[in-house]
Design an enzyme around this catalytic site. Structure first.
Site, PDB file in Angstrom:
ATOM      1  N   LEU A  52      -5.552   7.255   0.045  1.00  0.00           N
ATOM      2  CA  LEU A  52      -4.252   6.909   0.629  1.00  0.00           C
ATOM      3  C   LEU A  52      -4.269   6.658   2.143  1.00  0.00           C
ATOM      4  CD1 LEU A  52      -2.037   9.408  -1.445  1.00  0.00           C
ATOM      5  CD2 LEU A  52      -2.327   6.962  -1.847  1.00  0.00           C
ATOM      6  N   MET A  97     -10.040   5.669  -2.016  1.00  0.00           N
ATOM      7  CA  MET A  97      -9.611   5.344  -0.663  1.00  0.00           C
ATOM      8  C   MET A  97      -8.948   6.563  -0.010  1.00  0.00           C
ATOM      9  SD  MET A  97     -10.469   2.313   0.091  1.00  0.00           S
ATOM     10  CE  MET A  97     -11.407   1.124  -0.849  1.00  0.00           C
ATOM     11  N   ILE A 156      -0.346   1.516 -15.734  1.00  0.00           N
ATOM     12  CA  ILE A 156      -0.868   2.816 -15.346  1.00  0.00           C
ATOM     13  C   ILE A 156      -1.475   2.753 -13.936  1.00  0.00           C
ATOM     14  CG2 ILE A 156      -1.386   3.595 -17.692  1.00  0.00           C
ATOM     15  CD1 ILE A 156      -4.275   2.577 -17.301  1.00  0.00           C
ATOM     16  N   ASN A 157      -1.776   3.892 -13.365  1.00  0.00           N
ATOM     17  CA  ASN A 157      -2.638   3.953 -12.181  1.00  0.00           C
ATOM     18  C   ASN A 157      -4.074   4.088 -12.693  1.00  0.00           C
ATOM     19  OD1 ASN A 157      -3.766   4.562  -9.558  1.00  0.00           O
ATOM     20  ND2 ASN A 157      -1.747   5.258  -8.933  1.00  0.00           N
ATOM     21  N   GLY A 184      -3.067  -2.553 -15.029  1.00  0.00           N
ATOM     22  CA  GLY A 184      -4.358  -1.974 -15.395  1.00  0.00           C
ATOM     23  C   GLY A 184      -5.254  -3.003 -16.048  1.00  0.00           C
ATOM     24  N   GLY A 185      -6.179  -3.549 -15.289  1.00  0.00           N
ATOM     25  CA  GLY A 185      -7.197  -4.436 -15.859  1.00  0.00           C
ATOM     26  C   GLY A 185      -6.730  -5.816 -16.257  1.00  0.00           C
ATOM     27  N   LYS A 219       0.877  -1.173   0.000  1.00  0.00           N
ATOM     28  CA  LYS A 219       0.000   0.000   0.000  1.00  0.00           C
ATOM     29  C   LYS A 219       0.916   1.226   0.000  1.00  0.00           C
ATOM     30  CE  LYS A 219      -4.481   0.521   1.256  1.00  0.00           C
ATOM     31  NZ  LYS A 219      -5.496  -0.479   1.327  1.00  0.00           N
ATOM     32  N   SER A 220       0.480   2.322  -0.598  1.00  0.00           N
ATOM     33  CA  SER A 220       1.327   3.521  -0.591  1.00  0.00           C
ATOM     34  C   SER A 220       1.392   4.081   0.823  1.00  0.00           C
ATOM     35  CB  SER A 220       0.778   4.580  -1.540  1.00  0.00           C
ATOM     36  OG  SER A 220       0.994   4.184  -2.872  1.00  0.00           O
ATOM     37  N   CYS A 234      -1.784   8.623  -7.969  1.00  0.00           N
ATOM     38  CA  CYS A 234      -3.094   8.439  -7.347  1.00  0.00           C
ATOM     39  C   CYS A 234      -3.996   9.618  -7.726  1.00  0.00           C
ATOM     40  CB  CYS A 234      -2.950   8.364  -5.821  1.00  0.00           C
ATOM     41  SG  CYS A 234      -4.532   8.429  -4.977  1.00  0.00           S
TER      42      CYS A 234
END
Lengths: 254, 299
Positions: free
Chosen positions: B71, B69, B186-187, B238-239, B43-44, B125
């Site tokens: 962060l 969320m 990607i994010n 991504g996906g 988690k960041s 993010c």
């Protein structure tokens, strides 16, 4: 999935607890939960207290968000998403004892309805007992314990369970309620050699098994639970002692 | 056959758990490593503990999820306890977020101290004010952040970039110029969900990030573009939910990939399935290694 549902029924269960019914075609099984929201409140997880096409949540007003839910009236909209999680694994023909503590009583009702289990409802006082009428509709044996003895057995649900388990041989115990009660049920069951399934609770965000904020020792309450077997619970050092706060910090259990 | 390198970091398996998924606690990360992930990205983590945004923070949409969320994290001091449990089990990439180069530098150093095999800078993010994408769309700032992180650690520094920009190539070049070791792309895509019945945004933060199958084609395109723009290892994300998705990213130019949303839709065993099926595909189509497949769709 997520849906907007209309409130079809609002029933007062006790001085601080209400049940809200809505029609929702999504298939749900006993022990599963939904995330519920109306504008102005924080979205919260709620166990389903009915799991047919007509479903319900039973809400105890303990904070701002649950008080906001108590303002719901017939015809009002409610957003629900889910149903989520792994519920109770039920077997007809296995003598089952279902134990509900406080508001947790609501979460065992669908299981009681499905298999007609014997029921123990634990509450602080007579005024806090909920859903005993409903339980009596589905079950021949409904026993009540209150901490102050104002109704039924004087003492807690775990003490009453020990009495009942001595009189009759059960193959399975189901429980939902405060964690201290669940811990007691687990201890009693392992002593007595009984299988049990416990419905647990942690702070949730996604509800769908992604964010990991509701984990107990790496097990997601929202996806791997909320119902865990006694064997699983026995392997969780955090169960009954620690929980994660919203920031993910390990703090003492409430 | 599935072993790969992200620059100088060797991985036995090319799939990692993406940041933000089942990676806030030591036990969760250990569990994901056991289920077939080659590494777990944490988690960041920021300098101070934060509860993140209020619920609602997440919802299903057609084709994926939208989350905000915000962060949430226990802060870098407490996160040491979680890292201690996780690094014993396998490779952990420490994801960090800060508001400026100094914060990123401090956090990256702490992650290295905790035993992270690489550091991933969250420059992407889309739903936290003053962080993530807000610092990650300015090439000059990205360059100074990456340079600051590089100066404080000896492990590889990866930059996770956002697709919510028209200058992705320039940002990727900034990472390269600053000596960054890899790019992660990607994010989530900045997104919004409105509840018609209430005439109101659903997420408490109003805006969130879209993930899941709906973003995959955007991610594959982004990786393809980055590969054309810079000569850095790329981690595709991504996906991705099956071997075919993973192979698309690899052929667009990625040497490894990350999986997030599919952990909800397919379960924690998603890595085992991808690893097995990707290997089958490679055998039938004559690819001897991930390296062999990397960038195959480029002319």
């Amino acid at each position: 999935m997520s849906d907007f549902v209309k409130i079809l029924g609002a029933t007062r269960e006790s001085h601080d607890t209400m049940t809200f019914e809505f029609r929702w075609d999504e298939k749900a099984s006993p022990g599963q939960f939904v995330m519920v929201w109306v504008p102005g409140m924080e979205e919260v997880p709620m166990s389903l207290s009915r799991t047919n096409r007509i479903k319900s949540i039973t809400v105890k007003a303990i904070g701002d968000d649950t008080r906001r839910l108590h303002e719901l009236r017939l015809g009002d909209s409610l957003r629900v998403r889910g149903p989520y999680g792994r519920g109770f694994s039920l077997k007809k023909g296995v003598e089952t004892l279902a134990i509900g503590g406080g508001a947790g009583t609501a979460a065992i009702m669908p299981a009681v309805k499905e298999i007609g289990a014997d029921v123990i409802i634990g509450a602080r006082t007579e005024a806090d007992v909920i859903m005993d009428d409903l339980a009596s509709k589905y079950s021949k044996n409904v026993w009540i314990s209150t901490d102050d003895g104002s109704r039924g057995f004087r003492g807690n649900a775990v003490q009453l369970m020990r009495e009942k388990a001595a009189e009759k041989s059960y193959g399975m115990v189901l429980a939902c309620g405060p964690e201290v009660m669940l811990r007691g049920v687990l201890g009693a069951c392992s002593e007595l050699g009984l299988d049990c399934q416990l419905s647990m609770e942690r702070h949730m965000k996604c509800g769908a098994g992604l964010c990991g904020c509701c984990v107990i020792d790496g097990q997601r309450v929202c996806k791997d639970g909320p119902v865990f077997t006694g064997e699983q619970a026995a392997r969780m050092p955090e169960f009954g002692s620690k929980r994660r706060d919203e920031a993910g910090r390990l703090v003492g259990a409430r | 056959m599935l072993e790969t390198f992200v620059g100088r970091l060797a991985l036995d398996r090319p799939g990692m758990v993406a940041s933000g998924i089942m990676d806030e606690t030591g036990a969760s990360m250990a569990r994901m490593l056991d289920s077939g992930a080659g590494a777990v990205v944490t988690k960041s983590i920021g300098l101070a503990p934060s509860p993140g945004h209020r619920n609602p923070t997440f919802t299903e949409v057609k084709g994926g999820f939208v989350n905000a969320m915000g962060l949430p994290n226990p802060g870098i001091d407490l996160f040491g306890e979680e890292m201690e449990i996780a690094v014993r089990k396998g490779k952990i990439v420490g994801s960090v977020f800060g508001k400026d180069p100094a914060e990123f530098s401090e956090l990256a150093g702490r992650m290295e101290d905790y035993g992270a095999c690489a550091v991933e800078l969250n420059l992407s993010c889309p739903h936290a004010k003053g962080y993530g994408m807000e610092v990650g769309v300015d090439p000059a700032l990205v360059k100074s952040i990456v340079a600051a992180a590089k100066s404080s650690v000896s492990v590889p520094v990866w930059a996770k970039l956002t697709p919510n920009t028209h200058i992705l190539g320039e940002i990727a070049s900034a990472v390269s110029d600053a000596g960054g070791d890899a790019i992660v792309a990607i994010n989530t895509l900045k997104a919004m969900v409105i509840s018609p019945e209430f005439a109101a945004p659903f997420l408490s933060n109003r805006f969130g990030g879209l993930s899941g199958p709906a973003v995959r084609s955007v991610g594959v395109r982004a990786v393809y573009d980055i590969r054309s723009a810079v000569d850095l290892p790329i981690v595709g994300v991504g996906g991705i939910s099956d071997w075919r998705d993973a192979a698309q990213y690899i052929m667009a130019g990625a040497c490894a990939f990350q999986v997030g949303s599919a952990i909800a839709s397919k379960g924690v065993n998603v890595f085992e399935a991808i690893n097995r099926d990707l290997e089958d595909f490679m055998r039938s189509f004559g690819y001897s290694s991930i390296r062999d497949m990397e960038g195959a769709a480029h002319e």
